[in-house]
Design an enzyme around this catalytic site. Structure first.
Site, mmCIF file in Angstrom:
data_model
loop_
_atom_site.group_PDB
_atom_site.id
_atom_site.type_symbol
_atom_site.label_atom_id
_atom_site.label_comp_id
_atom_site.label_asym_id
_atom_site.label_seq_id
_atom_site.Cartn_x
_atom_site.Cartn_y
_atom_site.Cartn_z
ATOM 1 N N ASP A 136 5.803 -5.594 15.999
ATOM 2 C CA ASP A 136 5.887 -5.270 14.576
ATOM 3 C C ASP A 136 4.953 -4.115 14.231
ATOM 4 O O ASP A 136 5.339 -3.163 13.528
ATOM 5 C CB ASP A 136 5.521 -6.521 13.763
ATOM 6 C CG ASP A 136 5.458 -6.248 12.278
ATOM 7 O OD1 ASP A 136 6.523 -6.101 11.661
ATOM 8 O OD2 ASP A 136 4.334 -6.151 11.735
ATOM 9 N N ILE B 17 0.859 -1.195 0.000
ATOM 10 C CA ILE B 17 0.000 0.000 0.000
ATOM 11 C C ILE B 17 0.893 1.242 0.000
ATOM 12 O O ILE B 17 1.747 1.370 0.869
ATOM 13 C CB ILE B 17 -0.898 0.051 1.260
ATOM 14 C CG1 ILE B 17 -1.569 -1.305 1.512
ATOM 15 C CG2 ILE B 17 -1.919 1.156 1.134
ATOM 16 C CD1 ILE B 17 -2.331 -1.357 2.842
ATOM 17 N N GLY C 197 2.593 -21.743 8.008
ATOM 18 C CA GLY C 197 3.636 -20.774 7.649
ATOM 19 C C GLY C 197 3.162 -19.337 7.636
ATOM 20 O O GLY C 197 3.879 -18.438 7.204
ATOM 21 N N GLU D 184 5.208 -16.979 12.442
ATOM 22 C CA GLU D 184 6.564 -17.450 12.736
ATOM 23 C C GLU D 184 6.533 -18.482 13.872
ATOM 24 O O GLU D 184 5.620 -18.483 14.692
ATOM 25 C CB GLU D 184 7.434 -16.279 13.219
ATOM 26 C CG GLU D 184 7.454 -15.089 12.309
ATOM 27 C CD GLU D 184 8.363 -15.276 11.120
ATOM 28 O OE1 GLU D 184 9.328 -16.067 11.223
ATOM 29 O OE2 GLU D 184 8.100 -14.650 10.067
ATOM 30 N N LYS E 200 5.842 -0.048 12.828
ATOM 31 C CA LYS E 200 5.192 0.654 11.713
ATOM 32 C C LYS E 200 4.496 1.915 12.196
ATOM 33 O O LYS E 200 4.518 2.950 11.531
ATOM 34 C CB LYS E 200 4.212 -0.292 11.024
ATOM 35 C CG LYS E 200 4.922 -1.503 10.401
ATOM 36 C CD LYS E 200 3.925 -2.578 10.002
ATOM 37 C CE LYS E 200 4.607 -3.824 9.485
ATOM 38 N NZ LYS E 200 3.666 -4.975 9.408
#
EC number: 1.1.1.3
Lengths: 395, 395
Positions: free
Chosen positions: B168, B103, B154, B157, B172
């Site tokens: 995470d 994006i 998958g 993690e 951001k």
């Protein structure tokens, strides 16, 4: 580089605009803005594809000055001529505000998605139509009532044709598809229909079948050419466009690497327009200019208009019919004889004139077969009005 | 300017990447890429806030070459240092892929919304969490089961902490708020909590009350300072973020002129990352570079961390309690004594261990009052587990 307003021009000097313009030079001869030595950039918010806006654009670019506009009609019709002028003089021609108001979708497509091959670009490009359709949806009202109310409130023009017949959305679609596909603007290649013939029952039946009705401008490019259509569509409720309500605009681009990009925001109004115009000005002040479209005008492709005869998809058909035995059989036979396979059918409710209403969603098949079936039914005494055909957005 | 790959470096040369790399120079010493004369730009996709990624970034910028990265952790922690290096050498530092993958939200905020004062920037910034929450929502499953399945597939993690504990998303968010508000990156100023303690009953009760649960990173700037929080939130179904499903990402910016801008797309994966990285490369090839953040590093503001003690809002509280008389009265009394007013309360269902579940939505009030009420209940024999507090996104 600081941005400074040096002169202002408009038709009516005395109109109260809620801000003090006396600090700025007032110019009566709008076209004369282009020749002033103290002007680097002209911002045009006049509107209209021709007339004073176009004269100003041509004069400004001819004088080697940058030009910023919110004028979708002018860009859709004269964008290539103006882009070529801008290229000749190495100045910027920018028009972020022309499509989807404050949403930075021109930048998003031209720069943000530049690495992608775009398969489709489509969206809700006219806030008036979306306001009318979503208000009909909320209240179960008919089109004419909501339009009259929107006009009374100033949300729709006294002559609403540009909006409700899809012309405004088509101007924006022409611009988006040029950017997305690197093709020459082709407004005349767009098949356009508006929302005038959507009735409350269409919205109710669509909802019962899991759809919402939106006016969608869609452009698709493939080996067959460039396909562009503005059309009221049934949008599955699982698609983000089904959740765009009121006067909002939204644009979707389907890219081969990025997947689906979805942008939503306010498509009109002074704030959103100013936001987009000033973003263009900041880009110019930062020295950023490039081709006005995806690439220099001479490098833009000129694909043929893709034939809609080969398109496939699901469709929604609504018939208003005489309420008597045999009518359903007649419609079903026409479908069968044209090879149209029916996925679902609802008969319930009545139109305002007392006719019965039959709503059908077809299985995916050639669009041609559906228009054939309608052709077979043309003039049938069973029909009390024109059938309504809407395509289903299966993306 | 044509873009040409001249050299490639990675830890493992022999790994099958599905493409033929033999045309390119293979470099074992990654850091050495920075000193090659035939390199103008280095693209870093190593990851990790420090270590080889940071060495490569420093060396590249020190050598006066442009640097493109998808490394959110490194930008969140060392972005200002690197931006200053880039400024000193007048080269580009670009990181579109670091936030919300494909994006173009860095460009959208930095350029598209440049004319606006942004009130809030917020969104769904971690696809793993959104996948887990929306899968729990669809299936009524518990967190641990969906996480285990996501790991097997998958999608998550083996050590999922970075994702599910909100780190995470916080990386951001730090980047987005710097861009939106023109402030120095302040990762340490973010209050972070993740989704580990969300149970199936939370999702069911939230839904019954008209909400969906999403991990929201939110930043807000006002006279009180910069407020940044990553937290599972109840999002009203009328808000577009409630409709962001699966591993999608979405970002909202509320601008004073443009209103609400909403961007949605794929936040991770090779295609979306490549799309963003190549968009950065194209910008660099077009000669576009400017400050890495909203303005030069020295011009970025350094507001205090806004105290959460003065924040107001609605909250969701869920208690798992012993199923016996008087428990509800005890909780209600704690609420009353802390001045928390209850908007709705549901007691039904049981937790996996047989405890009763009480879910409460408060009226808007000081967040402080809610934490006070929880403080009053700490250690109560009626509670069979830690109460869950989630804020309600009322934007």
């Amino acid at each position: 580089m600081p941005i400074e307003i040096v002169a202002v021009s408009a038709r009516d000097r005395s109109r109260d605009r809620g801000i003090d313009l006396s600090r700025f030079d007032w110019v009566d001869d709008t076209a004369g803005l282009a020749s002033r030595d103290d002007v680097d950039v002209v911002v045009e918010l006049i509107g209209g594809s021709d007339g004073p806006a176009l004269t100003l654009a041509r004069n400004t670019l001819a004088a080697g000055k940058a030009f910023v506009t919110a004028n979708k009609a002018m860009i859709a019709h004269h964008g290539l001529e103006l882009a070529r002028q801008a290229e000749d003089k190495s100045v910027a021609l920018k028009y972020e505000a022309a499509v989807a108001g404050g949403i930075p979708v021109i930048k998003g497509l031209r720069e943000g998605a530049a690495a992608n091959e775009i398969g489709q670009v489509y969206g809700i490009l006219n806030g008036t139509c979306n306001y009318i359709l979503t208000t009909m949806e909320e209240r179960g009202s008919d089109f004419a009532d909501v339009l009259a109310e929107a006009q009374a409130l100033g949300y729709a023009e006294a002559d609403p044709s540009f909006d409700i017949d899809g012309v405004d959305a088509a101007h924006k679609l022409a611009i988006l598809s040029s950017l997305a596909f690197g093709t020459r603007l082709d407004f005349d290649g767009i098949a356009v229909s508006g929302i005038r013939h959507v009735i409350a029952a269409d919205i109710a039946e669509a909802q019962a079948l899991g759809f919402r009705i939106r006016l969608i401008g869609l452009a698709e490019s493939d080996a067959g050419g460039l396909f562009q259509r503005v059309h009221p569509c049934l949008v599955p409720t699982s698609h983000p466009l089904a959740h765009v309500a009121g006067s909002l605009n939204a644009v979707v681009a389907e890219g081969n690497f990025v997947g689906r990009l979805f942008f939503q925001g306010r498509g009109a109004g002074d704030g959103p327009t100013a936001s987009a115009v000033v973003a263009d000005l900041i880009d110019i002040a930062r020295g950023e200019y490039g081709p006005a479209f995806a690439m220099p005008v001479d490098a833009l492709a000129e694909p043929p208009v893709a034939s809609s005869a080969v398109r496939r998809g699901r469709a929604y058909l609504r018939f208003t019919v005489v309420d008597k035995p045999g009518v359903l059989a007649e419609i079903a036979a026409a479908m069968r004889d044209s090879g149209v396979s029916i996925e679902s059918l609802i008969q319930r409710g009545t139109a305002p004139d007392g006719s019965a209403i039959i709503a059908i969603v077809t299985h995916a098949g050639p669009e041609r077969a559906v228009t054939d079936a309608l052709e077979r039914l043309r003039g049938s005494a069973s029909l009390t009005g024109e059938p309504m055909l809407m395509h289903i957005l299966d993306l």
